[in-house]
Design an enzyme around this catalytic site. Structure first.
Site, PDB file in Angstrom:
ATOM      1  N   SER A 194      37.085  35.645  42.432  1.00  0.00           N
ATOM      2  CA  SER A 194      36.520  34.495  41.737  1.00  0.00           C
ATOM      3  C   SER A 194      35.470  33.815  42.616  1.00  0.00           C
ATOM      4  O   SER A 194      34.552  34.467  43.101  1.00  0.00           O
ATOM      5  CB  SER A 194      37.653  33.541  41.320  1.00  0.00           C
ATOM      6  OG  SER A 194      37.184  32.554  40.439  1.00  0.00           O
ATOM      7  N   ASP A 252      37.307  38.221  29.893  1.00  0.00           N
ATOM      8  CA  ASP A 252      37.514  37.189  30.912  1.00  0.00           C
ATOM      9  C   ASP A 252      36.881  35.899  30.406  1.00  0.00           C
ATOM     10  O   ASP A 252      35.667  35.825  30.217  1.00  0.00           O
ATOM     11  CB  ASP A 252      36.882  37.634  32.234  1.00  0.00           C
ATOM     12  CG  ASP A 252      37.133  36.679  33.392  1.00  0.00           C
ATOM     13  OD1 ASP A 252      37.562  35.533  33.151  1.00  0.00           O
ATOM     14  OD2 ASP A 252      36.900  37.087  34.541  1.00  0.00           O
ATOM     15  N   HIS A 266      41.218  36.529  34.237  1.00  0.00           N
ATOM     16  CA  HIS A 266      40.360  36.315  35.402  1.00  0.00           C
ATOM     17  C   HIS A 266      41.024  36.752  36.708  1.00  0.00           C
ATOM     18  O   HIS A 266      40.397  36.648  37.755  1.00  0.00           O
ATOM     19  CB  HIS A 266      39.999  34.819  35.469  1.00  0.00           C
ATOM     20  CG  HIS A 266      38.892  34.498  36.409  1.00  0.00           C
ATOM     21  ND1 HIS A 266      37.621  35.057  36.314  1.00  0.00           N
ATOM     22  CD2 HIS A 266      38.845  33.648  37.478  1.00  0.00           C
ATOM     23  CE1 HIS A 266      36.865  34.573  37.275  1.00  0.00           C
ATOM     24  NE2 HIS A 266      37.569  33.724  37.995  1.00  0.00           N
TER      25      HIS A 266
END
Length: 257
Positions: free
Chosen positions: A85, A207, A235
């Site tokens: 991320s 996502d 995610h």
């Protein structure tokens, strides 16, 4: 540090609201043939908040400097940074700070900018992000309970969403607020062209935080990068699809499964 002493060296970096525990399902797979370094950013997991300051961590650079400091302190060489991320972009910045130490990047569900722009789809409008930050700052625990399942996806596996909720709730709200602003208001698009090491971009087929267009953008703007789309949703593929995630990383670094 754990894993195979003589294997490829991987530095695993967690994203917003998480800690190194989020790698727990891929860690044993990678550790069979790779040497792993896991850590917590300040205020996350087992890391004390004593060295944290709002000024230092109001931008991603503060986190990148920490990552670079770990590389220097442990004298890591030929290390592949695996960032999840927002830590994917932090890894990009750290690679620029330590070009003689970082030899590769694995960007797991990365996003260089979350807010839509002309000719760019980040997945959110500025109004969306302002509302998200306002909700987070007014009621962090409530925001965590509402957003974590959305971020995780996989509604048929509610235990995963609950795990992410618990992870969010363990973080000091004051630190979380600053980290969230640094994350969701960041724009690292110009940094992509500076990447000079082999790079793997890992995205999920679905996502809500970093849609496929974002992964494609990252791939297109990092010279020579490789894009792999996992047959996974959400995610956090290291939790929802750990075998696929680990296999892609091992293939990239040339290690046995």
């Amino acid at each position: 540090m754990t894993g195979h002493e003589d294997g490829p060296l991987l530095l695993l970096a967690h994203g917003f609201g998480c800690d190194q525990h989020m790698w727990r399902l891929v860690e044993p797979i990678l550790a069979r043939t790779c040497r792993l370094v896991l850590f917590d950013f300040p205020g996350a997991g087992g890391s004390p908040a004593s060295g944290w300051s709002a000024e230092r961590y109001s931008r991603l650079d503060g986190y990148a400097e920490d990552m670079a400091a770990i590389c220097r302190e442990l004298d890591l060489r030929d290390v592949v940074v695996v960032g999840h991320s927002v830590a994917a972009m932090i890894g990009v910045l750290a690679a620029g700070l330590e070009p003689d130490r970082v030899s590769g990047l694995v960007l797991v569900t990365p996003s260089p900018r979350y807010i839509d722009d002309e000719g760019y789809r980040g997945g959110f409008s500025r109004a969306d992000i302002d509302e998200l930050l306002e909700s987070l700052e007014s009621n962090y625990l409530g925001w965590s309970a509402a957003m974590a399942p959305v971020i995780m996806g996989n509604p048929e596996r509610p235990e995963l969403g609950q795990e992410l909720t618990n992870s969010f709730c363990r973080m000091d709200p004051r630190i979380a607020q600053v980290f969230a602003r640094a994350t969701f208001l960041s724009d690292s698009r110009d940094d992509l062209a500076t990447v000079a090491v082999p790079t793997l971009v890992l995205q999920c087929a679905q996502d809500a935080i970093a849609p496929p267009e974002v992964g494609a953008y990252v791939h297109e703007h990092i010279p020579g990068s490789r894009l792999v789309t996992l047959d996974a949703t959400g995610h956090c593929p290291q939790l929802s699809a750990p075998e696929q995630t680990a296999a892609a990383i091992l293939s990239f670094v040339g290690a046995r499964p």
